[in-house]
Enzyme design. Structure first.
Site, PDB file in Angstrom:
ATOM      1  CD  GLN B 194      -0.076  -1.430   3.091  1.00 16.85           C
ATOM      2  OE1 GLN B 194       0.042  -2.388   2.310  1.00 16.85           O
ATOM      3  NE2 GLN B 194       0.079  -1.574   4.399  1.00 16.85           N
ATOM      4  CG  ASN B 217       7.411  -7.628   2.801  1.00 14.66           C
ATOM      5  OD1 ASN B 217       7.021  -7.106   1.756  1.00 14.66           O
ATOM      6  ND2 ASN B 217       6.699  -7.603   3.902  1.00 14.66           N
ATOM      7  CB  SER B 240      23.301 -10.347   0.800  1.00 11.40           C
ATOM      8  OG  SER B 240      24.375  -9.460   0.697  1.00 11.40           O
ATOM      9  CD  GLN B 262      27.061 -10.705   2.233  1.00 16.51           C
ATOM     10  OE1 GLN B 262      25.880 -10.605   1.957  1.00 16.51           O
ATOM     11  NE2 GLN B 262      27.744  -9.701   2.709  1.00 16.51           N
ATOM     12  CG  HIS B 423       9.679  10.540 -39.913  1.00 14.44           C
ATOM     13  ND1 HIS B 423       8.441   9.990 -39.755  1.00 14.44           N
ATOM     14  CD2 HIS B 423      10.295  10.458 -38.697  1.00 14.44           C
ATOM     15  CE1 HIS B 423       8.297   9.576 -38.495  1.00 14.44           C
ATOM     16  NE2 HIS B 423       9.411   9.849 -37.826  1.00 14.44           N
TER      17      HIS B 423
END
Lengths: 436, 436
Positions: B194, B217, B240, B262, B423
């Protein structure tokens, strides 16, 4: 009689009418999406075999085997050797100008050293391999080949792979000639979602690319969106647009023809003129009426002007610039005596054509800047296709022992504040206490 | 005992095993997609009213009215005034370094004049308004606020709008303090799909933005993908990753901790070490076994190492560099004596951490370069978040009368070759014959 919309910024409903005029949402057709997903899955699972099947089915010619999908490299140079001299010269002139402009865009790396002896920098590298989609049949535009391929080669892309469908086996010689001039490295006679899938995932015959660029129909666009993430893609373009701001002193026939030049692309194209002189708008309208019947593509032009065009009366140049920023047009012509002053007020536009002599059509073919531009108001946040789209950056960090010791405390405090203690300890190992 | 995978480049199935290890496809959950589409439609149709409803439902607090969705601007500066001095100092040190690095990235416009007096150039402008998504609750990272917000402000973005969900009304003081330091202009206590929809389309209370950046998320990521086109977005990040290349001379505890740093992010994170010294790999494995039980997040680390980690034995440094280019890692540590020579062989990496002292954790927080980096092999075609992501380019073309006359023939020839006669005529109006 065209029924092009007439708007005044003083109309009480101007904002709403302008919003309605600009509204464009590409409908995501579930049927198309499902077909494309199936094609991608088949190419991933069966490779060349699926590619041959789809080519036979959609392009209506039967490749005898996978090797028939590749175009012989000499095919491109032969096309270049055989097209009429005037066309070859025009393509080469355009290519030289596009290349010259593109060379100004090349990004270079840089680095600096901070007070603690820590080196920081940015390394710039070209993409390894890029796929270029070129539509086949009637909508085959050699100018698009130049505009998409040249920036990639200027960036230093080592392998540029073109795909072009050959409906019923037919090839467009101008497209092949343009590919030869632009330095396309390999070419395949495939198209549609199957060609996009092959470029994204690779098959036995088609090498997997790192990015796919170039225009295509709804299946191609949907396939590009679907493979985005696996590979990079350029923007998925909406209908082409022109916005002209005119001070009322340009020959109205010129402005009418500039509006036509956008409108002739297709029925969804958008041509808008803003002036701050009501009489001038009428003169352009009269030019439109007079010139339209002469045009080869008059039916398309009329539909585009009636459905999506507008002649807008603004109070003055400043207000016209404000409306232009709201529209954030793909092409913006500033057909005024002092285009620099007006350009300074423009924040959002794909390309700005300054002054009465700068017809958008010059930019479409040969002025030098790219004709692949952000459409549908995306110039608010995106840019013309350029060399930078075929380069990428890597951050460089080289901490000295002193630098690492100086940074360790800050990193450790922040890492512990986020509950990430392995981060903290990794920094602390390089810190002053650990050193001592 | 961790069961981290052991690979050798000489294994006959090395390529396949590496591919399997790297494979990551974010599953597009139809249920999530449908929920997100409904939320976006509701925000577009009902604005603030829908925003209040969703906030009450998903964040479990009841805004008394739309004004309660906005955070008072003083709330950010108050947070900064009240956090512990060490944390404030660390945030300010990091912000200053991030800003200093970002200033090197700012693009400038340029122009040149060709032989016919035609001016060609590129104008650079900042985006007008940018939305910054900041996750709430446990995964609230003040460092991400700095990394996303500072480049936008350095680019010159006039309005930076932060959204941060406040589950059960709870706010993270460090996040607010980081926002104050980074120069966030407005903030709203909203989150989820939202909030993304509100930033993309605007509501009565929330202003529509031109681009939305920041992590979130699966609902946030899906919403960002859905509104892409209406607004710009940053990359949708995968898990990651770190890849370390080590010559066997770095303290194995340091390398183990860097791998942990990590792996502690989440169970899907990926930590890989490549060395060309089999004994050294065993010493790192021993460090992992010894240090792991000491770690606060040992369960997450163990799962990540077991499921997605690897210790890889290469023949030599060159081969290690080739494997690194194939992986195209988000973070690449070159833990070797001569990192510059090795870095020259690297073509694809989000950020390169050079030398034994440059722990990735330093870069995550405060070295200066951005920690928002391309994941899942996308460093093949994309770049770290930077100032350039908040700037855009417009092409400038100003043909002189002579320049237009010179270009008209080329443009006309190419346009007629493509069947686009409006054109051609638009160009010809500015051509030499028309002039005469």
């Amino acid at each position: 009689m065209t029924q092009i919309a007439r708007l005044k910024t003083t109309d009480p409903d101007f904002d709403t009418r302008l919003d309605d005029l600009l509204a464009w949402e590409s409908v995501s057709d579930t049927g198309v999406k499902q077909t494309v997903d199936e094609i991608i899955a088949a190419i991933r699972a069966q490779g060349d075999a699926a590619l041959i099947d789809y080519t036979a089915r959609f392009d209506r010619w039967q490749p005898r085997d996978a090797s028939a999908l590749a175009l012989d490299p000499t095919r491109l140079s032969e096309a270049l050797a055989h097209i009429p001299a005037a066309q070859r010269e025009a393509l080469e002139t355009a290519a030289a100008r596009i290349r010259s402009y593109a060379e100004h865009q090349r990004m270079e790396g840089w680095e600096f050293v901070d007070g603690d002896g820590t080196r920081l920098g940015q390394k710039v590298t070209p993409l390894d391999r890029v796929g270029l989609y070129v539509p086949g049949g009637k909508a085959a535009y050699p100018s698009s080949v130049l505009m998409n391929a040249i920036p990639a080669k200027v960036a230093g892309v080592s392998e540029l792979v073109m795909v072009v469908p050959t409906p019923q086996g037919e090839l467009n010689e101008l497209v092949l000639a343009a590919a030869a001039i632009a330095g396309v490295d390999r070419a395949f006679a495939i198209g549609g979602a199957q060609a996009v899938a092959a470029l994204a995932y690779g098959t036995e015959r088609v090498p997997a690319c790192d990015k796919i660029v170039g225009p295509g129909n709804i299946y191609v666009a949907t396939a590009k969106r679907a493979v985005f993430g696996q590979v990079g893609i350029d923007m998925v373009a909406g209908p082409s647009e022109i916005l002209i701001l005119c001070d009322g002193e340009t020959d109205p026939d010129w402005i009418a023809m500039d509006l036509f030049s956008q409108a002739e692309h297709d029925e969804d194209a958008q041509s808008i003129l803003i002036a701050w002189d009501a009489d001038y708008l009428e003169r352009v309208a009269a030019s439109i009426e007079r010139l339209l019947p002469q045009m080869e593509r008059s039916a398309i032009i009329a539909t585009a002007l009636n459905d999506r065009g507008a002649l807008i009366l603004a109070r003055d140049e400043d207000e016209a610039a404000a409306v232009a920023n709201r529209i954030a047009p793909e092409h913006l012509e500033l057909s005024v005596a002092e285009p620099e002053a007006l350009a300074a007020k423009i924040r959002h536009a794909g390309a700005i054509f300054m002054g009465r002599y700068t017809a958008e059509a010059l930019g479409d073919y040969c002025a030098g800047p790219n004709h692949v531009l952000p459409t549908s108001r995306t110039a608010r946040f995106s840019s013309p296709l350029g060399v930078y789209d075929f380069q990428k950056r890597s951050s460089l960090i080289q901490a000295s022992a002193a630098g690492a010791a100086a940074l360790a405390g800050t990193a450790s405090t922040l890492a512990r504040g986020e509950g990430l203690t392995a981060h903290a300890r990794s920094a602390e190992y390089r810190g002053p206490e650990h050193e001592a």
